[in-house]
Design a protein around this motif. Structure first.
Motif, PDB file in Angstrom:
ATOM      1  N   ARG A   3      84.352   3.804  19.011  1.00 40.33           N
ATOM      2  CA  ARG A   3      82.991   3.568  19.863  1.00 40.33           C
ATOM      3  C   ARG A   3      82.672   4.549  20.735  1.00 40.33           C
ATOM      4  N   ALA A   4      83.659   4.995  21.533  1.00 39.68           N
ATOM      5  CA  ALA A   4      83.457   5.992  22.738  1.00 39.68           C
ATOM      6  C   ALA A   4      83.160   7.404  21.986  1.00 39.68           C
ATOM      7  N   ALA A   6      81.670   7.857  19.292  1.00 39.63           N
ATOM      8  CA  ALA A   6      80.048   7.657  18.507  1.00 39.63           C
ATOM      9  C   ALA A   6      79.049   7.544  19.465  1.00 39.63           C
ATOM     10  N   ALA A   7      79.402   6.916  20.767  1.00 41.13           N
ATOM     11  CA  ALA A   7      78.349   6.927  21.943  1.00 41.13           C
ATOM     12  C   ALA A   7      78.505   8.626  22.521  1.00 41.13           C
ATOM     13  N   THR A   8      79.257   9.221  22.617  1.00 40.71           N
ATOM     14  CA  THR A   8      79.321  10.326  23.278  1.00 40.71           C
ATOM     15  C   THR A   8      78.691  11.418  22.322  1.00 40.71           C
ATOM     16  N   VAL A 121      82.961   1.019  26.500  1.00 45.91           N
ATOM     17  CA  VAL A 121      81.616   0.844  25.562  1.00 45.91           C
ATOM     18  C   VAL A 121      81.874  -0.129  24.500  1.00 45.91           C
ATOM     19  N   ARG A 123      79.795  -2.972  21.790  1.00 45.10           N
ATOM     20  CA  ARG A 123      79.001  -2.759  20.583  1.00 45.10           C
ATOM     21  C   ARG A 123      77.469  -2.547  21.256  1.00 45.10           C
ATOM     22  N   LEU A 126      76.939   0.730  22.534  1.00 45.46           N
ATOM     23  CA  LEU A 126      76.763   1.712  21.706  1.00 45.46           C
ATOM     24  C   LEU A 126      75.389   1.666  20.853  1.00 45.46           C
ATOM     25  N   ALA A 130      72.904   4.734  21.099  1.00 52.59           N
ATOM     26  CA  ALA A 130      72.180   5.448  19.654  1.00 52.59           C
ATOM     27  C   ALA A 130      70.847   5.090  19.647  1.00 52.59           C
ATOM     28  N   VAL A 185      78.174   5.181  29.861  1.00 49.77           N
ATOM     29  CA  VAL A 185      79.223   6.074  29.483  1.00 49.77           C
ATOM     30  C   VAL A 185      79.917   6.832  30.357  1.00 49.77           C
TER      31      VAL A 185
END
Length: 273
Positions: A3-4, A6-8, A121, A123, A126, A130, A185
């Motif tokens: 998740r980290a 994907a968020a980054t 982070v 769901r 995220l 996104a 984040v």
């Protein structure tokens, strides 16, 4: 970690191109000002609902919008320039936010909001990051020509469409939205790192704007991925390490890019025609 990451990556793709446009407008420090300006809204959301993602995000966005509109009003009806009004607004907002959190929370709460917790982070966070990145990329694709004209010749855009001020506000609202997403984040102090450092580095490599946009996004992705790996294996805070990786790419650009130190030395060594 998934998740980290994907968020980054989403944050890098959405915020770095905005940083390029900020540098073109000579508003590089405005991003930093707005990153701090969201703090009082985040603090109010924290006081009302604790560490609730919707409350913190909504409060931060409202605070950022208030600072943007206030700075625009001050620069329009007084002799102060826009950068001075932003500087005054962000300093006041930062002080108010720190006081609110310090007086009603714990030191851990303050550190969490100022420096973020990328490995925490969830769901919902995220989805927020996104979603903001998707809206930003879509808006830049639709309004690319307007943003470009507003960056290079705002007077011409106003004379042609009369909506130059509206495009400026839309652009700054996108910046605020990305900084609010980034604070989830990387915290309010580190949020501007992935927005501005890759953008400044990209300007040293390319003269054409599309190439700068792609380069900035690529550098932000590389810095985010490398920063997460280094922070995981070295047991260090992720947000500052990601910004340090961006700083390392910036240092390489200063040395090797065509508009950096090596390029300037090569041009200076060329004999005159």
């Amino acid at each position: 970690m998934r998740r980290a990451l994907a968020a980054t990556l989403a944050l890098a793709l959405g915020s770095a191109p905005l940083g390029v446009l900020l540098t073109l407008r000579r508003m590089s420090l405005v991003g930093d000002a707005l990153a701090h300006a969201v703090l009082p809204g985040v603090a109010v959301g924290f006081l009302l609902a604790g560490l609730s993602l919707p409350a913190l995000s909504l409060g931060g966005f409202i605070a950022g919008v208030v600072v943007v509109l206030g700075a625009a009003w001050v620069s329009r009806f007084t002799d102060l320039k826009e950068d001075a009004s932003f500087a005054a607004g962000y300093l006041i907002a930062l002080a108010v936010g720190v006081l609110l959190i310090s007086s009603h929370g714990t030191q851990l709460d303050l550190l969490h909001i100022l420096f973020g917790n990328i490995l925490g982070v969830d769901r919902d966070g995220l989805v927020l990051v996104a979603g903001v990145a998707s809206v930003t990329l879509l808006a830049m694709a639709v309004l690319y020509r307007a943003f470009l004209l507003e960056s290079f010749d705002p007077g011409y855009l106003r004379s042609m469409s009369g909506a130059g001020g509206l495009y400026q506000v839309v652009f700054l609202l996108l910046v605020v939205a990305n900084l609010v997403a980034a604070f989830q984040v990387m915290g309010t102090l580190m949020a501007v790192g992935l927005m501005m450092l890759p953008a400044v580095s990209a300007r040293l490599w390319h003269a054409m704007l599309p190439a700068q946009l792609l380069n900035a996004a690529a550098q932000a992705v590389v810095a985010g991925y490398a920063g997460l790996l280094v922070s995981f294996h070295a047991d260090l805070p992720s947000g500052p390490v990601i910004v340090m990786c961006s700083g390392a790419l910036y240092a390489v650009s200063l040395l090797l890019a065509p508009q950096g130190w090596r390029g300037n030395r090569r041009r200076a060594a060329m004999p005159p025609l």
